[in-house]
Design a protein around this motif. Structure first.
Motif, PDB file in Angstrom:
ATOM      1  N   ASP A 175      -6.596   0.523   7.801  1.00 55.16           N
ATOM      2  CA  ASP A 175      -7.744  -0.058   8.492  1.00 55.16           C
ATOM      3  C   ASP A 175      -7.641   0.195   9.987  1.00 55.16           C
ATOM      4  O   ASP A 175      -6.603   0.642  10.487  1.00 55.16           O
ATOM      5  N   LYS A 176      -8.724  -0.105  10.709  1.00 51.15           N
ATOM      6  CA  LYS A 176      -8.727  -0.022  12.168  1.00 51.15           C
ATOM      7  C   LYS A 176      -8.451  -1.413  12.724  1.00 51.15           C
ATOM      8  O   LYS A 176      -9.121  -2.373  12.359  1.00 51.15           O
ATOM      9  N   PRO A 186      -9.106  -7.163   9.815  1.00 52.70           N
ATOM     10  CA  PRO A 186      -8.124  -6.519  10.703  1.00 52.70           C
ATOM     11  C   PRO A 186      -8.182  -7.059  12.130  1.00 52.70           C
ATOM     12  O   PRO A 186      -7.145  -7.157  12.799  1.00 52.70           O
ATOM     13  N   ALA A 187      -9.367  -7.445  12.594  1.00 52.32           N
ATOM     14  CA  ALA A 187      -9.472  -8.046  13.922  1.00 52.32           C
ATOM     15  C   ALA A 187      -8.728  -9.377  13.974  1.00 52.32           C
ATOM     16  O   ALA A 187      -8.026  -9.685  14.952  1.00 52.32           O
ATOM     17  N   ILE A 188      -8.869 -10.170  12.914  1.00 53.33           N
ATOM     18  CA  ILE A 188      -8.159 -11.453  12.846  1.00 53.33           C
ATOM     19  C   ILE A 188      -6.651 -11.224  12.815  1.00 53.33           C
ATOM     20  O   ILE A 188      -5.877 -11.903  13.505  1.00 53.33           O
ATOM     21  N   PHE A 307       1.359  -3.397   6.672  1.00 56.34           N
ATOM     22  CA  PHE A 307       0.968  -2.082   7.183  1.00 56.34           C
ATOM     23  C   PHE A 307       0.768  -2.147   8.700  1.00 56.34           C
ATOM     24  O   PHE A 307       1.210  -1.250   9.432  1.00 56.34           O
ATOM     25  N   TYR A 308       0.111  -3.189   9.182  1.00 54.77           N
ATOM     26  CA  TYR A 308      -0.122  -3.363  10.616  1.00 54.77           C
ATOM     27  C   TYR A 308       1.199  -3.425  11.371  1.00 54.77           C
ATOM     28  O   TYR A 308       1.363  -2.783  12.427  1.00 54.77           O
ATOM     29  N   GLN A 309       2.150  -4.182  10.852  1.00 53.37           N
ATOM     30  CA  GLN A 309       3.432  -4.297  11.536  1.00 53.37           C
ATOM     31  C   GLN A 309       4.156  -2.956  11.595  1.00 53.37           C
ATOM     32  O   GLN A 309       4.795  -2.633  12.602  1.00 53.37           O
TER      33      GLN A 309
END
Length: 313
Positions: A175-176, A186-188, A307-309
């Protein structure tokens, strides 16, 4: 044993995006010889180049997952770009596939095509029965045009299977997470992670947080697409894809906070735009098709946060 030479050829547009990458991760993709050109190799906004590329490669099937996407801020700032780019991509690709004799095309649309004031029970035959949500109208119009072109193509040639899937809002791996470009979950994740790292006591929510949204993990959409690709004749012209239930914006913030372990509090900015109050798909056709998403909200948020981390934090 199936060799690469005997596998059917599948073109995935937008293979570098979230949906495309989740498709490439799906186990059933092994049954296809995949073409996954970048936008530099296949510029769908260039009609002549698109026609030449499709004529040269002649895929057996196409998944149209490409698009210019963004959240409320991006759509409000660049409505001309969202309308023109997405319309050109859809029209050029469908026409090129028709000319080259491609028999199967799975077109991925968006639930923003539905009228803004219906709220829930968004059944497939309600597209074009009311006003669109102004905050993403250009993108929605482009998706409606491509859907209609697929329907018209099948009307003129009943041997074609140019079917449109209408997923609810998506999130997941690939995701972005840039706040200027990201969608809600993803913003949260980004906001709450930053609060956790910096020790911030509060996180801001746009609006009062009571608006409701239906979200699905992108890996589940990939599963639905691959099933559709296996038997496109079994699909109706248009098919909603989603869990069939929603949560409030406040609920999504609370779920992300639980996953991350942040224990601060939320504040609401009532002057910010929030879009539609509710947007819940009717999944009766999906149920008749015999499919439902398998990933729970917290499972999906956990996988997305991991994934973000790894890739962004």
């Amino acid at each position: 044993m199936t060799t690469q030479a005997t596998r059917p050829v599948l073109l995935i547009t937008g293979a570098g995006g979230m949906v495309g990458r989740n498709l490439l991760d799906h186990p059933d993709i092994a049954g296809w010889q995949v073409l996954a050109p970048s936008s530099r190799d296949l510029d769908l906004c260039d009609k002549a180049a698109t026609e030449a590329w499709i004529a040269r490669h002649r895929p057996d099937a196409v998944i149209h997952a490409a698009g210019l996407v963004g959240g409320i801020q991006a759509n409000l700032a660049q409505p001309v770009r969202f309308l023109t780019a997405n319309t050109e991509m859809g029209l050029n690709l469908v026409q090129a596939c028709r000319q080259a004799g491609v028999g199967t095309l799975i077109n991925l649309a968006s639930s923003c095509m539905y009228p803004r004031d219906l709220g829930d029970g968004l059944a497939e035959d309600l597209v074009l029965t009311g006003m669109l949500e102004p905050t993403n109208e250009g993108y929605a119009l482009a998706k409606i045009v491509t859907m209609r072109l697929c329907q018209y193509a099948m009307r003129e040639d009943p041997d074609l299977a140019y079917k449109t899937l209408i997923p609810c809002n998506l999130y997941g791996k690939w995701d972005k997470f840039d706040p200027a470009r990201s969608h809600l979950i993803p913003a949260i994740i980004h906001k709450v992670h930053q609060a956790q790292v910096t020790g911030a006591p509060t996180v801001e929510i746009w609006g009062d947080g009571t608006a409701r949204r239906e979200f699905m993990y992108a890996g589940d959409l990939a599963d639905a697409v691959m099933r559709a690709l296996a038997d496109p004749a079994a699909l109706p012209d248009t098919l909603n894809i989603g869990p069939g239930h929603d949560h409030s914006i406040n609920d999504y913030y609370a779920a992300v906070a639980r996953v991350i372990g942040w224990q601060g509090s939320f504040v609401h900015d009532l002057d910010r735009p929030v879009g539609m109050k509710r947007k819940l798909l009717d999944v009766a056709r999906q149920t008749d098709w015999g499919w439902a998403p398998a990933t729970t909200l917290e499972q999906g948020i956990r996988a997305t946060y991991d994934f973000y981390q790894e890739h962004h934090a």
